[in-house]
Write an enzyme that holds these catalytic residues in place. Structure first.
Site, PDB file in Angstrom:
ATOM      1  N   HIS A 229       0.818  -1.214   0.000  1.00  0.00           N
ATOM      2  CA  HIS A 229       0.000   0.000   0.000  1.00  0.00           C
ATOM      3  C   HIS A 229       0.851   1.263   0.000  1.00  0.00           C
ATOM      4  O   HIS A 229       0.326   2.378  -0.193  1.00  0.00           O
ATOM      5  CB  HIS A 229      -0.932  -0.008   1.217  1.00  0.00           C
ATOM      6  CG  HIS A 229      -2.241   0.687   0.994  1.00  0.00           C
ATOM      7  ND1 HIS A 229      -2.452   1.567  -0.044  1.00  0.00           N
ATOM      8  CD2 HIS A 229      -3.423   0.630   1.679  1.00  0.00           C
ATOM      9  CE1 HIS A 229      -3.685   2.025   0.008  1.00  0.00           C
ATOM     10  NE2 HIS A 229      -4.303   1.471   1.048  1.00  0.00           N
TER      11      HIS A 229
ATOM     12  N   ASP B 162      -2.262   2.365  -4.500  1.00  0.00           N
ATOM     13  CA  ASP B 162      -3.484   2.777  -3.818  1.00  0.00           C
ATOM     14  C   ASP B 162      -4.542   1.690  -3.943  1.00  0.00           C
ATOM     15  O   ASP B 162      -4.507   0.849  -4.837  1.00  0.00           O
ATOM     16  CB  ASP B 162      -4.022   4.077  -4.426  1.00  0.00           C
ATOM     17  CG  ASP B 162      -3.093   5.261  -4.182  1.00  0.00           C
ATOM     18  OD1 ASP B 162      -2.378   5.230  -3.159  1.00  0.00           O
ATOM     19  OD2 ASP B 162      -3.086   6.188  -5.007  1.00  0.00           O
TER      20      ASP B 162
END
Length: 420
Positions: free
Chosen positions: A391, A395
């Protein structure tokens, strides 16, 4: 005259290895280039060939020892000299010493062990040895499918399953039932302490590092496999006849992944320090089960390869993983990973990324499930798919989109043909 056996060059940046097993024992005859030992590196097992023909001399190191490139690990004796040497005794002589020391006229009750079975038992790798102990099978009664007829863990598991599935012998009504064999030491439980192989230590270290350093997250979706199954059924014979390989599911998912990675380049990137390294090519690491653990050889330039070429590459990797002949070069690189837990029956999982990669696709088993189509409940062959990602550079929107692209391409393979 004796010739030294040294640790060969193991690959770029690899300076040491662990003695995994000795394939030849002192006194064994050895041919030129015949493997005499197996070395475990961080990624693959490497066989050490004999530099000359002769008789195996003394081992300079033991199984489990760490050795550096260029270190002497054994010697090969000239066949004539070995017969005169007092340091290296042929195995036949060692095995008969106890017989010669017995009192005259004393008879042996047990027949001598078959040489082939003896050799077979002494070349078991640690993983095979553990499997033999766990399942209680006789390794001398199993035909090995590995290199030079050696046993693999899969051979032992297959033999154990066959033993379990075989019907118990019938007992005559007239004959009394045999007494149950006494349990070992009144039901005593045993445990065994085995040192982790170098490869397993590396796997553990890398996966733990990925958990600690990356911001891991997983997104899921499910895929209707009808179109791919129908395509395979329609073209499997022509495909195999033309290309000499079966049309599998992995090539479809590899090509579908290439579409997703072109649209979502962050899923095909590395994070190095405070920089993101993007790639304009797709090298797919394919997780393959090997006797010593999971390995991930790389299908290079998968985005420019045909379905047939991808299937051939994967089949070659699988065969060489089983034989233990994958090289360090086969493992290096990779910008994205596909792991297929479905071949083992997994319904759903959260795969861990393969650093420094930023994403991994997890495949699972196909099963018929009821789904709603145009307001009607129908049975479809469905598969759950998972995308684990870092992450820090990907995204949630990008991860979900990438997995949706893969889903759409599998459900409508024409997209892969026209690049949609």
């Amino acid at each position: 005259m004796a010739s030294e056996v040294k640790v060969p060059t193991l690959g770029e940046s690899v300076t040491e290895a662990t003695i995994g097993e000795w394939l030849k024992q002192p006194g064994d005859k050895v041919a030129l280039d015949e493997p005499i030992a197996s070395l475990e590196t961080d990624k693959v097992a490497v066989e050490v060939p004999s530099p000359v023909s002769g008789v195996m001399g003394a081992h300079k190191v033991s199984v489990g020892d760490t050795v550096e490139v260029g270190a002497v690990i054994a010697v090969i004796e000239n066949e004539t000299a070995a017969g005169e040497s007092t340091q290296v005794e042929p195995r036949e002589r060692v095995e008969t010493e106890g017989v010669q020391e017995r009192a005259a006229g004393e008879e042996l009750e047990d027949p001598p062990k078959d040489d082939e079975h003896h050799d077979h038992a002494t070349t078991l790798s640690p993983s095979v040895r553990r499997a033999v102990l766990e399942h209680g099978v006789d390794p001398t009664q199993i035909k090995g499918t590995g290199k030079d007829g050696r046993l693999t863990k899969e051979d032992v598991l297959s033999a154990a399953k066959a033993k379990k599935d075989s019907p118990a012998p019938s007992v005559s009504k007239e004959a009394p039932a045999p007494s149950p064999a006494p349990s070992a030491a009144g039901g005593e439980r045993r445990s065994e302490r085995v040192k982790m192989t170098r490869m397993r230590q590396t796997i553990a270290r890398r996966l733990k590092s990925a958990q600690e350093e990356a911001a891991l997250l997983t997104t899921f979706n499910d895929v209707d496999m009808t179109a791919v199954i129908e395509a395979r059924e329609a073209y499997k014979d022509l495909f195999a006849k033309k290309h000499g390989i079966k049309l599998g599911f992995m090539s479809f998912f590899a090509k579908a992944s290439c579409l997703a990675l072109k649209d979502i380049p962050a899923a095909n990137a590395y994070l190095e320090g405070d920089e993101i390294v993007y790639h304009d090519y797709v090298d797919i690491s394919v997780a393959v089960s090997a006797p010593n653990g999971l390995v991930v050889p790389v299908v290079r330039d998968a985005d420019s390869k045909s379905f047939a070429r991808i299937e051939l590459d994967i089949a070659d990797f699988g065969a060489r993983a089983k034989d233990g002949t994958l090289t360090m070069q086969d493992m290096q690189g990779g910008t994205f990973t596909i792991s297929n837990g479905g071949v083992f029956g997994s319904l759903m999982s959260t795969p861990i990324i393969n650093p420094p990669q930023s994403a991994v696709l997890g495949l699972h088993r196909i099963e018929d499930r009821p789904v709603a189509v145009n307001g009607q409940v129908v049975i479809k062959p469905m598969m759950y798919i998972a995308l684990s990602y870092d992450h820090r550079i990907i995204d949630g929107r990008e991860a979900v989109t990438a997995l949706k692209i893969i889903k759409d391409a599998i459900e409508d393979p024409m997209r892969m043909l026209i690049d949609l």
